[in-house]
Structure formats: structure tokens, C-alpha cells
Design a protein around this motif. Structure first.
Motif, PDB file in Angstrom:
ATOM      1  N   SER A  18       0.830  -1.212   0.000  1.00  0.00           N
ATOM      2  CA  SER A  18       0.000   0.000   0.000  1.00  0.00           C
ATOM      3  C   SER A  18       0.864   1.262   0.000  1.00  0.00           C
ATOM      4  CB  SER A  18      -0.970   0.002   1.173  1.00  0.00           C
ATOM      5  OG  SER A  18      -0.334   0.299   2.380  1.00  0.00           O
ATOM      6  N   LEU A  19       2.011   1.205   0.668  1.00  0.00           N
ATOM      7  CA  LEU A  19       2.913   2.360   0.701  1.00  0.00           C
ATOM      8  C   LEU A  19       3.771   2.472  -0.547  1.00  0.00           C
ATOM      9  CD1 LEU A  19       4.188   2.112   4.386  1.00  0.00           C
ATOM     10  CD2 LEU A  19       2.674   3.865   3.449  1.00  0.00           C
ATOM     11  N   TYR A  20       4.091   1.332  -1.144  1.00  0.00           N
ATOM     12  CA  TYR A  20       4.979   1.277  -2.304  1.00  0.00           C
ATOM     13  C   TYR A  20       4.290   0.482  -3.413  1.00  0.00           C
ATOM     14  CZ  TYR A  20       8.443   2.664   1.177  1.00  0.00           C
ATOM     15  OH  TYR A  20       9.123   3.324   2.169  1.00  0.00           O
ATOM     16  N   PRO A  21       3.405   1.115  -4.181  1.00  0.00           N
ATOM     17  CA  PRO A  21       2.632   0.390  -5.186  1.00  0.00           C
ATOM     18  C   PRO A  21       3.485  -0.242  -6.292  1.00  0.00           C
ATOM     19  CG  PRO A  21       2.127   2.748  -5.248  1.00  0.00           C
ATOM     20  CD  PRO A  21       3.037   2.515  -4.085  1.00  0.00           C
ATOM     21  N   GLU A  22       4.708   0.199  -6.440  1.00  0.00           N
ATOM     22  CA  GLU A  22       5.592  -0.382  -7.460  1.00  0.00           C
ATOM     23  C   GLU A  22       6.127  -1.757  -7.064  1.00  0.00           C
ATOM     24  OE1 GLU A  22       8.374   2.273  -4.980  1.00  0.00           O
ATOM     25  OE2 GLU A  22       6.272   2.205  -5.508  1.00  0.00           O
ATOM     26  N   VAL A  23       6.007  -2.117  -5.802  1.00  0.00           N
ATOM     27  CA  VAL A  23       6.493  -3.411  -5.309  1.00  0.00           C
ATOM     28  C   VAL A  23       5.560  -4.525  -5.790  1.00  0.00           C
ATOM     29  CG1 VAL A  23       6.857  -4.824  -3.250  1.00  0.00           C
ATOM     30  CG2 VAL A  23       7.706  -2.481  -3.312  1.00  0.00           C
ATOM     31  N   VAL A  24       6.159  -5.533  -6.434  1.00  0.00           N
ATOM     32  CA  VAL A  24       5.374  -6.686  -6.893  1.00  0.00           C
ATOM     33  C   VAL A  24       5.827  -7.982  -6.223  1.00  0.00           C
ATOM     34  CG1 VAL A  24       4.717  -5.644  -9.096  1.00  0.00           C
ATOM     35  CG2 VAL A  24       6.805  -7.015  -8.943  1.00  0.00           C
ATOM     36  N   VAL A  25       7.049  -7.993  -5.661  1.00  0.00           N
ATOM     37  CA  VAL A  25       7.573  -9.191  -5.007  1.00  0.00           C
ATOM     38  C   VAL A  25       8.242  -8.776  -3.700  1.00  0.00           C
ATOM     39  CG1 VAL A  25       9.263 -11.075  -5.152  1.00  0.00           C
ATOM     40  CG2 VAL A  25       7.977 -10.408  -7.181  1.00  0.00           C
ATOM     41  N   ILE A  26       7.952  -9.533  -2.649  1.00  0.00           N
ATOM     42  CA  ILE A  26       8.623  -9.327  -1.370  1.00  0.00           C
ATOM     43  C   ILE A  26       9.217 -10.668  -0.970  1.00  0.00           C
ATOM     44  CG2 ILE A  26       8.365  -8.693   1.057  1.00  0.00           C
ATOM     45  CD1 ILE A  26       5.933  -6.995   0.174  1.00  0.00           C
ATOM     46  N   ARG A  27      10.534 -10.677  -0.812  1.00  0.00           N
ATOM     47  CA  ARG A  27      11.257 -11.891  -0.414  1.00  0.00           C
ATOM     48  C   ARG A  27      12.128 -11.562   0.778  1.00  0.00           C
ATOM     49  NH1 ARG A  27      14.310 -12.523  -5.017  1.00  0.00           N
ATOM     50  NH2 ARG A  27      12.651 -12.071  -6.447  1.00  0.00           N
ATOM     51  N   ASP A  29      13.677  -9.810   3.543  1.00  0.00           N
ATOM     52  CA  ASP A  29      13.696  -8.379   3.861  1.00  0.00           C
ATOM     53  C   ASP A  29      13.738  -7.503   2.621  1.00  0.00           C
ATOM     54  OD1 ASP A  29      13.654  -8.893   6.549  1.00  0.00           O
ATOM     55  OD2 ASP A  29      15.823  -8.811   6.787  1.00  0.00           O
ATOM     56  N   GLY A  30      13.646  -8.105   1.425  1.00  0.00           N
ATOM     57  CA  GLY A  30      13.765  -7.332   0.191  1.00  0.00           C
ATOM     58  C   GLY A  30      12.445  -7.177  -0.535  1.00  0.00           C
ATOM     59  N   ALA A  31      12.275  -6.016  -1.162  1.00  0.00           N
ATOM     60  CA  ALA A  31      11.105  -5.732  -1.994  1.00  0.00           C
ATOM     61  C   ALA A  31      11.605  -5.364  -3.383  1.00  0.00           C
ATOM     62  CB  ALA A  31      10.300  -4.589  -1.396  1.00  0.00           C
ATOM     63  N   PHE A  32      10.871  -5.830  -4.410  1.00  0.00           N
ATOM     64  CA  PHE A  32      11.333  -5.671  -5.784  1.00  0.00           C
ATOM     65  C   PHE A  32      10.201  -5.210  -6.686  1.00  0.00           C
ATOM     66  CE2 PHE A  32      13.699  -8.833  -3.516  1.00  0.00           C
ATOM     67  CZ  PHE A  32      15.023  -8.484  -3.761  1.00  0.00           C
ATOM     68  N   ASP A  33      10.559  -4.420  -7.712  1.00  0.00           N
ATOM     69  CA  ASP A  33       9.563  -3.965  -8.676  1.00  0.00           C
ATOM     70  C   ASP A  33       9.406  -5.009  -9.783  1.00  0.00           C
ATOM     71  OD1 ASP A  33      11.709  -3.630 -10.480  1.00  0.00           O
ATOM     72  OD2 ASP A  33      11.714  -1.451 -10.314  1.00  0.00           O
ATOM     73  N   ALA A  34       8.602  -4.701 -10.792  1.00  0.00           N
ATOM     74  CA  ALA A  34       8.291  -5.654 -11.851  1.00  0.00           C
ATOM     75  C   ALA A  34       9.515  -6.049 -12.672  1.00  0.00           C
ATOM     76  CB  ALA A  34       7.215  -5.076 -12.765  1.00  0.00           C
ATOM     77  N   SER A  35      10.536  -5.214 -12.685  1.00  0.00           N
ATOM     78  CA  SER A  35      11.759  -5.519 -13.431  1.00  0.00           C
ATOM     79  C   SER A  35      12.781  -6.255 -12.578  1.00  0.00           C
ATOM     80  CB  SER A  35      12.389  -4.227 -13.955  1.00  0.00           C
ATOM     81  OG  SER A  35      11.506  -3.577 -14.845  1.00  0.00           O
ATOM     82  N   GLY A  36      12.440  -6.535 -11.326  1.00  0.00           N
ATOM     83  CA  GLY A  36      13.361  -7.219 -10.431  1.00  0.00           C
ATOM     84  C   GLY A  36      14.314  -6.300  -9.706  1.00  0.00           C
ATOM     85  N   ASN A  37      14.132  -5.003  -9.878  1.00  0.00           N
ATOM     86  CA  ASN A  37      14.989  -4.030  -9.199  1.00  0.00           C
ATOM     87  C   ASN A  37      14.565  -3.884  -7.742  1.00  0.00           C
ATOM     88  OD1 ASN A  37      16.355  -3.303 -11.646  1.00  0.00           O
ATOM     89  ND2 ASN A  37      14.520  -2.148 -12.197  1.00  0.00           N
TER      90      ASN A  37
END
Length: 67
Positions: A18-27, A29-37
């Protein structure tokens, strides 16, 4: 943590998304966008949102418990 609006359990992943709508994956302690960044999370923001939602939920205890 309960969703004060929907009454469902909210976890840290829901709050992060909800705070970071660009996040698509959480593994871990890491959160990643659709490009894996990696997306840098501000733990202070996450903690503040958790506290805000909990306070909102707690403030409605009377209404939830009323018979």
C-alpha cells in the motif's frame, strides 16, 4: 494487525504494497519492482503506517464489541 475497514488480517506485505505500489515481489527483507529491481523501503514509514492502522482499529473496539 487487522484491517480497520475490511476487518481482515493485514500483514506487513499488504502494508508495504500500500505504501509502495511499485512493489510486486517481497522476499525476506527485500522488496522488488516488476523488473526485479530492489525497492528501498523506509522502515519508519512502514512502522508509522502499522501504528496508524492499529490505532484506527483500536479506536473502533467499542463499536465492534457492542451487542
Amino acid at each position: 494487525m487487522y484491517d480497520p475497514i475490511g476487518g481482515r488480517v493485514m500483514d506487513s506485505h499488504t502494508i508495504i504494497r500500500s505504501l509502495y505500489p511499485e512493489v510486486v515481489v517481497i522476499r525476506g527483507d527485500g522488496a522488488f519492482d516488476a523488473s526485479g529491481n530492489p525497492v528501498t523501503l523506509d522502515q519508519t514509514k512502514v512502522d508509522a503506517e502499522v501504528a496508524r492502522l492499529q490505532a484506527e482499529y483500536d479506536s473502533q473496539a467499542y463499536a465492534r464489541n457492542r451487542q
